[in-house]
Design an enzyme around this catalytic site. Structure first.
Site, short mmCIF file in Angstrom:
data_model
loop_
_atom_site.label_atom_id
_atom_site.label_comp_id
_atom_site.label_asym_id
_atom_site.label_seq_id
_atom_site.Cartn_x
_atom_site.Cartn_y
_atom_site.Cartn_z
N PRO A 271 48.46 17.60 27.57
CG PRO A 271 46.76 17.81 29.13
CD PRO A 271 47.58 16.78 28.42
N PRO A 272 50.30 20.61 28.51
CG PRO A 272 50.47 22.86 27.94
CD PRO A 272 49.47 21.77 28.13
CG HIS A 492 32.09 38.14 48.71
ND1 HIS A 492 31.28 38.79 47.81
CD2 HIS A 492 32.77 37.20 47.98
CE1 HIS A 492 31.46 38.29 46.60
NE2 HIS A 492 32.37 37.32 46.68
CD GLU A 493 35.85 34.89 49.61
OE1 GLU A 493 35.65 33.69 49.31
OE2 GLU A 493 36.04 35.78 48.75
CG ASP A 573 31.81 35.44 42.36
OD1 ASP A 573 32.79 34.70 42.15
OD2 ASP A 573 31.63 36.05 43.43
#
Length: 662
Positions: A271-272, A492-493, A573
């Site tokens: 990978p980079p 929400h969190e 989500d």
């Protein structure tokens, strides 16, 4: 005695003479005066007498002498015998209406032509000006506008017309002048080309047409990259493979005694940011042999055939310095799979890769030149490059594990003042999946934050803030967030964190934040399992838990604020949940109705000579079953998240209130 003569032949006797009183002398000359007066008035025309205005005196009065009569001469005319008049002959000078200057206006020129006062004209070579000659001999110049009727006007008024042949007057000089500029231009270009090739024009680097075929690789007889294998950490297996290549160059007898041959090429794949180019620099610093380095994109240029020419030039130089190492970075720029057939034209990269294959293991052979190449796209490389005899070894440079990240952090912390609370092991566990370049950037960002805060040392707080900045973006400290929005983001969190913490066999919660970062209003960080991340093996229960955690935020909004007050904050989500559910059904065999069948396989890249389009290998009935299975998995995850939140609603309130306060 005094008379004034005007140009119009009007005669006026001076008043001083007529006003004199008669005396004896005057009386004696009475006859002479009478005769003179008769002569003068006889010469005056009626037109002159009619002009009674006084004429200006053009010159002083002329003195007229009158002789006395001679008695011996007889004259039949009365009053005229023996009278002699000696007067100067006068003539009226003509008045000219031509301009006095040598530069006439075009309107003045036309008026003179129409009045017949222009004898001839001579036009310039371009017709923009002319020189005229008037009837009285004077000459003047005129700027000529674009008047198509001018020639006709001149011809109608009898004007002689001619055209100038130009100032040069010699055709030979005109031909030489026309050929001189192209010759100078050609000589200048020839000088530049010779100069660029190091010819008599002198050394230079302006570039010529023959210079395109030369390789632009950088050559170091004694490489001084400043990097050794001691500076490379976290890639132990790759380093071991390359150390063997270096040892082969330093001690060839050790291997040739057993019949071993030097590898023709070594391809670094990964990978980079995993350190492929760094490993090549370490090889150059350790080998002690001449080192050529270039980028694959430098081969293909403006002209057709330049790529193959540069490959030949590179290997000619390398063979003259053998044993040596040639490093080609990002080889996928010219090593892509041949035979795609799209576009219908010639691909210059095909000629380049053909020449590269020939130079590495062609008819003439290649002894003493080891080719190192690096790429992060091994899937696009041509199969002929990957066979034994070309790149004999493929070294995978993967992301480092925890121990490798600790060593990388230690390498990149050299020269930095660190506080005592910095724990590399904890930092390494918080950075799963980070490459060497990511960790280097992490330590550099932490040093910048410490300098911004006027600190003398880098503490764990700066490293933690730098980590969050890299993952989610910088904090929006000046963002104005209302209490209502802050409360919504907090719940929400908190919903994500609560479901994740109470879900069995899931990643532990690392941090919760409702500070806006980048495009996100809040973030919940989970610490993924190192073992699971390295192996890439995920169970069905883990994937179902992941979907439930992702839906925890929307469930918390719905439970606390009601279904009518939910927001769009859960859009990402939903995308994550849909992707996981569809992969479980179509590719991973986690659906009872579909079974252990992979459907909807991609068609491959047409630019790599693979399938041109995606083939639909299932029926519409199967597609309906897939959709129903995906929807069932998502609904099941939603119900699980809702059950956890409603059961532990008091913990949700406390967690959200704690986030709002802090």
């Amino acid at each position: 005695k005094y008379f004034n003569f005007h140009s119009k032949r009007k005669c006026i006797i001076t008043q001083s003479t007529l006003n004199k009183k008669p005396n004896s002398d005057n009386f004696k000359n009475a006859q002479s005066k009478a005769a003179l007066a008769a002569l003068l008035f006889s010469s005056i025309t009626p037109h002159a007498i009619a002009l009674d205005d006084a004429a200006p005196i053009a010159s002083p009065p002329q003195v007229m002498e009158v002789e006395a009569p001679n008695p011996n001469t007889s004259n039949p005319l009365p009053f005229s015998q023996n009278l002699v008049l000696n007067a100067p002959k006068t003539q009226a000078s003509p008045v000219s209406d031509l301009p006095e200057s040598t530069q006439w206006r075009y309107s003045e020129f036309l008026n003179a032509v129409k009045k017949g006062k222009v004898e001839r004209v001579r036009f310039s070579k371009d017709g923009s000006a002319l020189q005229l000659t008037a009837v009285d001999g004077r000459r003047a110049n005129v700027i000529v506008p674009n008047d198509p009727d001018l020639i006709d006007i001149l011809a109608m008024n009898g004007v002689d017309i001619s055209v100038s042949e130009g100032e040069g007057g010699n055709g030979l000089f005109s031909v030489i002048g026309n050929l001189l500029f192209p010759f100078i231009a050609f000589a200048g270009l020839f000088f530049l080309f010779r100069r660029s090739q190091g010819g008599p024009g002198g050394p230079g680097g302006l570039g010529g047409p023959m210079d395109f075929g030369r390789s632009k690789s950088k050559f170091q007889e004694v490489p001084e990259t400043g990097v050794t294998f001691a500076d490379v950490a976290g890639a132990d297996q790759a380093k071991l493979e390359l150390q063997e290549v270096v040892d082969f160059l330093k001690n060839p007898d050790k291997y040739t005694a057993l019949g071993a041959k030097i590898p023709k090429g070594c391809l670094l794949v990964g990978p980079p940011g995993t350190g492929k180019t760094l490993l090549a620099r370490a090889v150059a610093g350790e080998a002690g042999v001449p080192f050529f380095s270039c980028a694959a994109s430098e081969f293909v240029e403006l002209f057709v055939g330049v790529g193959a020419s540069r490959v030949r030039h590179l290997f000619e130089n390398a063979k003259s310095k053998a044993p040596c190492i040639v490093f080609i970075d990002e080889i996928d720029a010219v090593g892509r799979q041949r035979g795609a057939g799209l576009g219908g034209g010639n691909d210059e990269r095909e000629q380049t890769i053909n020449q590269l294959l020939t130079e590495m293991d062609g008819f003439s052979g290649n002894s003493g030149v080891i080719v190192l190449a690096a790429t992060n796209r091994p899937d696009v490389l041509d199969s002929a490059l990957l066979r034994p005899g070309k790149f004999d070894r493929q070294v995978t440079v993967d992301r480092p594990d925890v121990a490798g990240r600790v060593r990388i952090l230690q390498v990149h912390s050299r020269g930095k003042a660190l506080a005592k609370d910095v724990d590399f092991d904890k930092i390494a566990r918080r950075t799963p999946g980070f490459t060497g370049a990511d960790l280097q950037n992490l330590m550099n960002e932490a040093a910048i934050l410490a300098a911004r805060r006027d600190l003398k040392e880098i503490s764990k707080d700066e490293i933690s803030d730098a980590l969050e900045r890299i993952i989610a973006g910088p904090e929006k400290k000046n963002a104005v967030v209302s209490d209502e929005k802050k409360k919504l983001v907090a719940y929400h969190e908190a919903g994500h964190a609560l479901v994740g913490a109470l879900m069995p066999e899931y990643d532990p919660v690392a941090k919760i934040s409702i500070i806006p970062r980048g495009q996100a209003g809040g973030l919940t960080f989970f610490a993924p399992s190192e073992e699971r991340l390295e192996s890439g093996l995920y169970s069905r229960s883990y994937l179902e838990n992941q979907m439930a955690v992702a839906l925890g935020g929307r469930v918390a909004e719905e439970v606390i604020f009601g279904e009518d007050n939910v927001t769009t904050g859960a859009s990402n989500d939903f995308m994550q949940v849909s992707r996981v559910a569809r992969q479980m059904v179509e590719r991973l065999g986690f659906s009872k109705k579909i079974g252990q069948v992979a459907i909807g396989g991609g068609g491959g890249n047409p630019f790599l000579g693979q399938q041109m389009s995606t083939q639909k290998d299932y029926s519409m009935a199967t597609a309906d079953v897939v959709d129903s299975e995906v929807r069932e998995l998502v609904e099941k995850a939603y119900e699980r998240a809702k059950q956890i939140i409603t059961t532990h609603i008091d913990i949700l309130h406390k967690l959200a209130q704690l986030l709002i306060e802090k």
